[in-house]
Design a protein around this motif. Structure first.
Motif, PDB file in Angstrom:
ATOM      1  N   VAL A  58     -34.732 -19.925  24.771  1.00  0.00           N
ATOM      2  CA  VAL A  58     -36.109 -20.106  24.558  1.00  0.00           C
ATOM      3  C   VAL A  58     -37.071 -19.908  25.593  1.00  0.00           C
ATOM      4  CG1 VAL A  58     -37.752 -21.760  23.591  1.00  0.00           C
ATOM      5  CG2 VAL A  58     -35.590 -21.853  22.442  1.00  0.00           C
ATOM      6  N   GLU A  59     -36.453 -20.424  26.763  1.00  0.00           N
ATOM      7  CA  GLU A  59     -37.562 -20.487  27.874  1.00  0.00           C
ATOM      8  C   GLU A  59     -37.536 -19.089  28.564  1.00  0.00           C
ATOM      9  OE1 GLU A  59     -36.163 -23.504  30.403  1.00  0.00           O
ATOM     10  OE2 GLU A  59     -37.239 -25.065  29.626  1.00  0.00           O
ATOM     11  N   GLY A  61     -37.240 -16.453  26.745  1.00  0.00           N
ATOM     12  CA  GLY A  61     -37.822 -15.509  25.734  1.00  0.00           C
ATOM     13  C   GLY A  61     -36.806 -14.940  24.910  1.00  0.00           C
ATOM     14  N   ARG A  62     -35.614 -15.075  25.088  1.00  0.00           N
ATOM     15  CA  ARG A  62     -34.643 -14.273  24.174  1.00  0.00           C
ATOM     16  C   ARG A  62     -34.849 -14.706  22.875  1.00  0.00           C
ATOM     17  NH1 ARG A  62     -28.146 -15.237  24.590  1.00  0.00           N
ATOM     18  NH2 ARG A  62     -27.743 -13.899  23.024  1.00  0.00           N
ATOM     19  N   LEU A  63     -35.038 -16.103  22.637  1.00  0.00           N
ATOM     20  CA  LEU A  63     -35.208 -16.662  21.396  1.00  0.00           C
ATOM     21  C   LEU A  63     -36.670 -16.949  21.180  1.00  0.00           C
ATOM     22  CD1 LEU A  63     -33.996 -17.642  18.565  1.00  0.00           C
ATOM     23  CD2 LEU A  63     -33.054 -19.757  19.824  1.00  0.00           C
ATOM     24  N   ASP A  64     -37.266 -16.726  20.158  1.00  0.00           N
ATOM     25  CA  ASP A  64     -38.668 -17.129  19.930  1.00  0.00           C
ATOM     26  C   ASP A  64     -38.526 -18.306  18.820  1.00  0.00           C
ATOM     27  OD1 ASP A  64     -41.275 -17.337  19.191  1.00  0.00           O
ATOM     28  OD2 ASP A  64     -41.473 -15.772  17.645  1.00  0.00           O
ATOM     29  N   ALA A  65     -38.429 -19.564  19.459  1.00  0.00           N
ATOM     30  CA  ALA A  65     -38.321 -20.889  18.674  1.00  0.00           C
ATOM     31  C   ALA A  65     -38.766 -21.880  19.427  1.00  0.00           C
ATOM     32  CB  ALA A  65     -36.802 -21.202  18.624  1.00  0.00           C
ATOM     33  N   GLU A  66     -39.249 -22.968  18.800  1.00  0.00           N
ATOM     34  CA  GLU A  66     -39.687 -24.066  19.529  1.00  0.00           C
ATOM     35  C   GLU A  66     -38.518 -24.996  19.802  1.00  0.00           C
ATOM     36  OE1 GLU A  66     -42.829 -24.841  20.073  1.00  0.00           O
ATOM     37  OE2 GLU A  66     -43.321 -23.177  19.498  1.00  0.00           O
ATOM     38  N   PHE A  67     -38.398 -25.445  21.067  1.00  0.00           N
ATOM     39  CA  PHE A  67     -37.147 -26.275  21.538  1.00  0.00           C
ATOM     40  C   PHE A  67     -38.118 -27.710  21.887  1.00  0.00           C
ATOM     41  CE2 PHE A  67     -34.308 -28.571  24.411  1.00  0.00           C
ATOM     42  CZ  PHE A  67     -33.126 -28.292  23.981  1.00  0.00           C
TER      43      PHE A  67
ATOM     44  N   THR B 150     -34.723 -28.862  35.041  1.00  0.00           N
ATOM     45  CA  THR B 150     -33.612 -29.283  34.612  1.00  0.00           C
ATOM     46  C   THR B 150     -32.820 -28.173  33.738  1.00  0.00           C
ATOM     47  OG1 THR B 150     -34.502 -30.127  32.609  1.00  0.00           O
ATOM     48  CG2 THR B 150     -35.117 -31.640  34.361  1.00  0.00           C
ATOM     49  N   SER B 151     -31.532 -28.653  33.446  1.00  0.00           N
ATOM     50  CA  SER B 151     -31.063 -27.716  32.512  1.00  0.00           C
ATOM     51  C   SER B 151     -31.491 -27.664  31.230  1.00  0.00           C
ATOM     52  CB  SER B 151     -29.514 -28.185  32.695  1.00  0.00           C
ATOM     53  OG  SER B 151     -29.252 -29.379  32.052  1.00  0.00           O
ATOM     54  N   THR B 152     -32.463 -28.423  31.016  1.00  0.00           N
ATOM     55  CA  THR B 152     -33.022 -28.170  29.720  1.00  0.00           C
ATOM     56  C   THR B 152     -34.353 -27.758  29.951  1.00  0.00           C
ATOM     57  OG1 THR B 152     -33.510 -30.681  29.374  1.00  0.00           O
ATOM     58  CG2 THR B 152     -31.806 -29.536  27.823  1.00  0.00           C
ATOM     59  N   THR B 153     -35.042 -27.756  30.980  1.00  0.00           N
ATOM     60  CA  THR B 153     -36.286 -27.094  31.356  1.00  0.00           C
ATOM     61  C   THR B 153     -36.164 -26.480  32.423  1.00  0.00           C
ATOM     62  OG1 THR B 153     -36.903 -28.973  32.730  1.00  0.00           O
ATOM     63  CG2 THR B 153     -37.540 -29.306  30.486  1.00  0.00           C
TER      64      THR B 153
END
Lengths: 389, 283
Positions: A58-59, A61-67, B150-153
């Protein structure tokens, strides 16, 4: 089966391409290709790498989603339920205690008909603390209104994750689905995976078309008080959907097999001779290990087969009745228990085979991550050969 | 190069289950310092050892209950304070201390943290804040600073973190302190004060996690976070609590100190007085 030229040119599947992926990567990559729109997730061993991969996708940009990096599993399931109720395709992953902590919402998603897909990395339950595999966590959600399917290797986990969205979102089914892999044995062990492509998944998996959703132009209210007559009708409706899901899972598996050449079976996978003295029944990696065991024994003049349960919910009762008559005895190897009664798989088999006289023997093996190799399964089969029924 | 100094016995060994060593914590982790300060505080407390109980939750800090040779319970994720509340009610004579992390106590278990503070129940909470979920490999928690990786950010955290002392004050905690693990003596003294304090004590111990947090942010080497704590810690005795958010920016100060203490009717007195007042049964 269609030609490989069709597979390669039309579906853009490159069969020469092989990735070395862990089970977690295999699920995460398939989830990314399935284009979920809302992911709410909380870390827990051994499923954490799935959600890390999704948050990265998501971060970057590969996946257009809300995480949503939520504060608990209870919030994770609540978050994806909100997304699903608003009409979005949703995904999350968890394991063990995490599943137990989200259990209130797990039941809500099932009874509330929200077709969420979850990657469930099977891990035993505490206490004592254990991070290793067994199926007790999956059994805990048996009656929650979720479809439960088990992969035996990383490739199947990859393939099943895409199929899960298609089954769950089918209007005749419309139920959430859990794709189960064995913790560490698959989740953290890298193996060969032929990756699906975006083109393939986009063709195979239509975009989510919700039957109902929260929509301000056509307001509806969910979660209202339900009087007894309606309640009973809703549960009957849920059961009907599970029965319909048997055919849908089978059809989707078949369609996938025709397109990719990867046939994992239907609700079950039957391995070995058509009729045999003993059928070994198991789920997940234990079933694959049992394949090794029966190959070895059959080389030595025995006659043994494997029946792998892929779909635990819905349970393939009719298929079991069909295939069971090919065997003299059934040996169930269960990775979980139902204390005070027979093991969960045994209960299912005794129900499915009620009125027949096929003997069923059960061994609980591999709980709390205890390693089970094919030689131990061979030894158990030998024991069952000797037992008088 | 001098050979490393090895000793057969550590002064704190008598409070450790040495048969469980070596521990699982990474080189450069601050948890050992917290355990050391806590066990020294127990020595100094004058309260007999078998009255001390330690409860922990999930995460690296959860191992505290396994390594300390006290009555201890390693509970589920987020629940040590709820568990400790039941423990304290069943046996008010016990000196009950919760040692757990930011992920466990302030994120998944945040509800119990505020409600125990609200009741002003006589528990000692040592929250080891390393700004991430360490054990699962460094995911964002409720104290991960804005912008931290972090690994999720992986590109930086866009959620705002808790300012824990401020949260605790608002929730009703009656003793609030914060130190880094570098402030070993002060941390130990705050824990001793928590033992003496009649009410809910909250001691935040800022701790390096070189592997999970440091290397992804401005603290590449294990020692860098300690240098940062050394250089940028500012002691404040009566700080503006709203200004205590930590951003772990090398250019920012880290405010530490004994922030707040007040006498307020603790849980048991409150209960007794209430039942006395209504003339009913007194537990």
């Amino acid at each position: 089966m269609k030609s490989s030229r069709y597979q390669e040119e039309i579906l853009m599947l490159d069969f020469s391409k092989v990735e070395i992926w862990t089970g977690n990567q295999a699920i995460a990559e398939a989830a990314i290709l399935s284009r979920p729109e809302v992911i709410a997730a909380y870390p827990i061993t051994p499923s954490t790498p799935i959600i890390e991969a999704l948050s990265s996708a998501v971060e970057n940009g590969r996946l257009d989603a809300e995480f949503i990096a939520v504060e608990s599993e209870h919030a994770a399931m609540s978050g994806v339920m909100g997304g699903s109720a608003a009409g979005a395709r949703t995904f999350t992953a968890t394991a063990s205690q995490g599943l137990l902590y989200m259990m209130e919402m797990i039941y809500w998603a099932g009874y509330g008909r929200l077709p969420i897909v979850i990657g469930l990395v099977n891990r035993s339950l505490a206490p004592g603390w254990s991070i290793w595999v067994d199926h007790q966590d999956a059994y805990s959600m048996r009656d929650a209104g979720w479809l439960q399917i088990f992969a035996k290797n990383n490739q199947e986990a990859h393939d099943l994750t895409v199929q899960a969205f298609k089954v769950a979102e089918n209007h005749g089914v419309y139920l959430p689905m859990a794709v189960n892999i064995d913790g560490f044995v698959l989740s953290h062990v890298a193996g060969q995976v032929q990756p699906l492509t975006q083109k393939f998944v986009d063709d195979f998996l239509p975009s989510f078309n919700p039957i109902f959703k929260l929509d301000s132009s056509d307001p509806v209210s969910f979660g209202a008080l339900t009087l007894p007559d309606d309640y009973q009708m809703l549960r009957k409706d849920l059961e009907d959907s599970f029965q319909r899901a048997k055919k849908v899972i089978t059809d989707v598996s078949k369609e996938f097999a025709e397109l990719t050449g990867r046939d994992w079976g239907d609700l079950i996978e039957v391995y070995g001779p058509e009729s045999a003295d003993i059928a070994v029944v198991a789920m997940g990696t234990l079933a694959e290990e049992a394949e090794e065991a029966v190959d070895e024994l059959n080389k030595r003049g025995k006659n043994v087969g494997v029946v792998r349960i892929r779909s635990f919910r819905p349970f393939p009762t009719e298929r079991i009745r069909e295939v069971a008559k090919n065997y003299d005895k059934i040996l169930i190897i269960d990775r979980g228990q139902s204390f005070g009664s027979a093991t969960p798989l045994t209960l299912e088999f005794k129900n499915a085979l009620y009125g027949t006289d096929i003997p069923i023997v059960t061994r609980v093996m591999g709980t709390g991550g205890k390693d089970v190799d094919y030689s131990e399964i061979m030894a158990v089969i030998e024991e069952v050969y000797k037992e008088e029924m | 190069m001098k050979p490393p100094i090895t000793v057969e016995r550590h002064p704190r060994d008598k409070l450790l289950r040495v048969d469980r060593l070596p521990h699982i914590w990474c080189p450069g982790c601050g948890l050992g310092k917290v355990i050391s300060a806590y066990s020294k505080a127990i020595d100094n407390s004058g309260i007999e050892r078998n009255k001390h109980v330690v409860v922990s939750g999930i995460g690296c800090s959860g191992r505290a209950s396994g390594y300390l040779d006290l009555d201890s319970y390693h509970t589920t994720h987020g629940r040590p304070i709820a568990f400790a509340t039941g423990l304290k009610l069943a046996n008010p004579e016990l000196q009950v201390t919760v040692i757990s992390g930011d992920g466990d106590l302030s994120t998944i278990g945040g509800n119990h943290l505020i409600h125990a503070a609200r009741r002003n129940i006589n528990l000692n909470v040592i929250l080891v804040n390393n700004f991430i979920y360490g054990m699962t490999g460094g995911q964002a928690s409720a104290t991960t600073p804005y912008g931290a990786k972090t690994s999720t950010t992986t590109k930086g955290n866009y959620d705002h973190p808790f300012n824990l002392p401020f949260l605790m004050r608002a929730a009703g905690a009656t003793h609030i302190a914060r130190w880094t693990v570098l402030h070993h003596v002060q941390l130990q003294e705050s824990i001793e004060k928590a033992f003496q304090h009649d009410g809910f004590s909250f001691v935040e111990a800022l701790s390096p996690c070189p592997k999970g947090f440091g290397k992804k942010n401005s603290f590449r080497n294990a020692i860098d976070t300690m240098h940062y704590f050394e250089q940028r810690s500012e002691l404040e005795e009566n700080p503006e609590l709203t200004q205590l958010e930590i951003d772990m920016d090398p250019k920012s100060d880290v405010i530490v100190g004994e922030f707040f203490a007040e006498e307020k009717m603790p849980y048991f007195d409150s209960k007794d007085r209430f039942f006395h007042y209504i003339g009913g049964h007194q537990a």
